[in-house]
Design an enzyme around this catalytic site. Structure first.
Site, PDB file in Angstrom:
ATOM      1  N   ASP A   6       8.203   7.330   7.719  1.00 37.28           N
ATOM      2  CA  ASP A   6       8.199   8.540   6.464  1.00 37.28           C
ATOM      3  C   ASP A   6       9.162   9.654   7.252  1.00 37.28           C
ATOM      4  OD1 ASP A   6       6.407   7.269   5.100  1.00 37.28           O
ATOM      5  OD2 ASP A   6       4.711   8.044   6.279  1.00 37.28           O
ATOM      6  N   LYS A  37      14.065   8.589   5.742  1.00 39.42           N
ATOM      7  CA  LYS A  37      14.907   7.453   6.107  1.00 39.42           C
ATOM      8  C   LYS A  37      16.080   7.183   4.977  1.00 39.42           C
ATOM      9  CE  LYS A  37      12.153   4.401   7.439  1.00 39.42           C
ATOM     10  NZ  LYS A  37      11.020   5.287   7.514  1.00 39.42           N
ATOM     11  N   LYS A  44      16.391   9.193   2.167  1.00 34.75           N
ATOM     12  CA  LYS A  44      17.195  10.380   1.832  1.00 34.75           C
ATOM     13  C   LYS A  44      18.637  10.258   2.942  1.00 34.75           C
ATOM     14  CE  LYS A  44      18.898  14.456   3.038  1.00 34.75           C
ATOM     15  NZ  LYS A  44      18.967  15.900   3.071  1.00 34.75           N
ATOM     16  N   GLY A 102       8.182   3.100   1.242  1.00 37.70           N
ATOM     17  CA  GLY A 102       8.265   4.178   0.053  1.00 37.70           C
ATOM     18  C   GLY A 102       9.083   5.179   0.236  1.00 37.70           C
ATOM     19  N   HIS A 103      10.550   4.923   0.150  1.00 39.87           N
ATOM     20  CA  HIS A 103      11.443   5.869   0.342  1.00 39.87           C
ATOM     21  C   HIS A 103      11.791   6.632  -0.582  1.00 39.87           C
ATOM     22  CE1 HIS A 103      12.867   2.414   3.508  1.00 39.87           C
ATOM     23  NE2 HIS A 103      11.786   3.166   3.824  1.00 39.87           N
ATOM     24  N   ARG A 147       3.360 -21.520   7.805  1.00 37.45           N
ATOM     25  CA  ARG A 147       4.356 -22.554   7.252  1.00 37.45           C
ATOM     26  C   ARG A 147       3.708 -23.076   5.738  1.00 37.45           C
ATOM     27  NH1 ARG A 147       4.387 -25.069  12.458  1.00 37.45           N
ATOM     28  NH2 ARG A 147       2.632 -23.608  12.619  1.00 37.45           N
ATOM     29  N   GLN A 163       9.612   1.658   7.636  1.00 39.57           N
ATOM     30  CA  GLN A 163       8.489   2.462   8.896  1.00 39.57           C
ATOM     31  C   GLN A 163       9.218   2.833   9.787  1.00 39.57           C
ATOM     32  OE1 GLN A 163       7.766  -1.029   7.638  1.00 39.57           O
ATOM     33  NE2 GLN A 163       6.430   0.016   5.541  1.00 39.57           N
ATOM     34  N   PRO A 219      -3.190  11.420   2.232  1.00 43.37           N
ATOM     35  CA  PRO A 219      -2.720  12.424   3.234  1.00 43.37           C
ATOM     36  C   PRO A 219      -2.283  11.972   4.427  1.00 43.37           C
ATOM     37  CG  PRO A 219      -5.032  12.727   2.349  1.00 43.37           C
ATOM     38  CD  PRO A 219      -4.637  11.440   1.901  1.00 43.37           C
TER      39      PRO A 219
END
Ligand code: GDP
Length: 401
Positions: free
Chosen positions: A12, A15, A17, A39-40, A142, A213, A292
């Site tokens: 968060d 990245k 942007k 979630g970018h 596998r 991440q 949050p």
């Protein structure tokens, strides 16, 4: 030019942007790890995108995207993201490819993710319950399903039935609605190419690899076991593509403070009103779950650790604007663990015992102020790494160079 743009904290960092801003200089933006737990958020001004699987390339420009085999793909999520982009006027179907070796997140993986967290009780990791960890685990067991497996429907049915048997037997989870996954596959099948086809395209192109991440959540080098199931470090580029990549530049992104979602140690965490002020000012709520985020002061020992293991050549700072107007800004500069002073931890498993020593800075009102300049210079001199850009707001073009 081959560059990787990655998070130096617990994710968060902004990245999405930053990658979008930088992407106009590149032919491709490539996702090398993670899944739809990422979630970018990218604010263009007139519209906003939240990328879960589609790489953060500037959709207004001619840049292309590629999802490599290091990423686990939720077919429903990728389909919806592409459709949403089409709805607002950006058809990216000729600008996106996915590796045939990428593993598919199945409904059983999400059920297991949720069940595992429940069983762990107060030892739960705080995952997004998107099935990411179980999908990576099945790759190693596998029994995973790769996109390439959908080409032979007979063999695919056999593989589905093996998964069904194992999940029923081991976890008491039943699933046999295979058709829904096949239908989702059919909708995106045109985007799939072999890893070597993609290798050829990337070879003579300018490529920006996009991390997910952050280094502190890397499955090996992060705060294990409170980590994600993938290689978030820069080392994930080669393992995520499956072949040699000569990187020219490693650009680490960090916030002027630090946040984390989920459980795990957090030496500079702020509680009560102090944490809440930062959370509200920075709108620190998860893009994937809305949870949050835990907030705290910038932690230099951890930043130094992340730089050390990633080979970070330069840095980009984000969200310093969020701290504007605060009277005092703190930075964690040193730990004391069991009475021993530590500039940079060698073992993250002990940082929950860290007593943090802080440096205090006079606050700034604008990023033009000399107080902010002092803050930047302090971080550069402590880390030995240059801060090449400063992101000054959520919008793609809000950058100081
Ligand atoms: P990512 O996963 O690393 O891309 O980060 P997220 O998208 O989860 O969270 C970063 C949030 O901060 C997003 O909502 C961005 O739009 C926003 N953001 C990025 N850079 C800046 C910045 O410099 N200032 C402010 N105020 N917001 C920013």
């Amino acid at each position: 030019m081959k560059t990787v743009c990655f998070g130096l904290q617990w994710g968060d960092e902004g990245k999405g942007k930053v990658t979008t801003y930088l992407s106009k200089e590149y032919d491709y933006v490539v996702r090398y790890s993670g899944g739809s737990n990422a979630g970018h958020t990218v604010e263009y001004g007139d519209f906003k995108l939240v990328h879960h699987l589609v790489p953060s390339f500037d959709v207004r420009k001619g840049v292309k995207g590629y999802i490599s085999n290091g990423v686990v793909v939720d077919l429903n999520v990728i389909d919806k993201e592409i459709e949403e982009l089409k709805r607002i006027g950006f058809d990216i179907s000729s600008k996106l490819n996915i590796s045939a070796f990428a593993h598919v997140v199945l409904p059983v993986h999400k059920i297991l993710d949720e069940k595992m967290e429940l069983v762990k009780g107060d030892k739960a990791v705080g995952t997004t319950k998107r099935g990411i960890g179980p999908t990576y685990a099945d790759r190693v067991h596998r029994i995973g399903i790769r996109l390439a497996d959908f080409e032979d429907k007979y063999l695919l049915a056999e593989k589905f039935s093996t998964i069904n048997k194992i999940y029923k037997e081991l976890y008491d989870i039943e699933w046999n609605n295979y058709n829904s996954v096949i239908e989702q596959y059919d909708r995106i099948s045109k985007l799939i190419i072999s890893p070597l086809e993609m290798k050829k395209d990337l070879e003579n192109s300018n490529v920006l690899f996009e991390g997910t991440q952050g280094v502190l959540l890397d499955v090996d080098m992060g705060t294990y076991p409170y980590v994600t199931g993938t290689f978030c470090n820069t080392t994930g580029v080669e393992s995520g593509l499956g072949y040699k990549i000569n990187l020219d530049k490693r650009i680490g992104i960090f916030k002027a403070y630090i946040t984390r979602v989920g459980e795990g140690p957090f030496p500079t965490e702020l509680f009560g009103d102090e944490g809440e002020i930062l959370r509200q000012a920075g709108k620190e709520f998860g893009a994937t779950t809305g949870r949050p985020r835990r907030c705290g002061w910038l932690d230099l020992p951890l930043l130094k650790y992340a730089i050390e293991i990633s080979g970070c050549d330069e840095m980009i700072m984000t969200k310093a604007d969020v701290l504007a107007g605060m009277e005092k800004i703190k930075v964690g500069v040193r730990y004391a663990i069991n009475g021993k002073k530590i500039e940079m931890p060698y073992n993250l498993s002990k940082i929950d015992k860290a007593q943090v020593e802080y440096a205090e800075f006079k606050g700034w009102n604008s990023l033009e102020d000399k107080e902010f300049q002092k803050f930047v210079e302090f971080i550069e001199s402590e880390t030995g790494v240059k801060i090449t850009y400063i992101s000054t707001g959520a919008k793609v073009d809000q950058v100081l160079t």
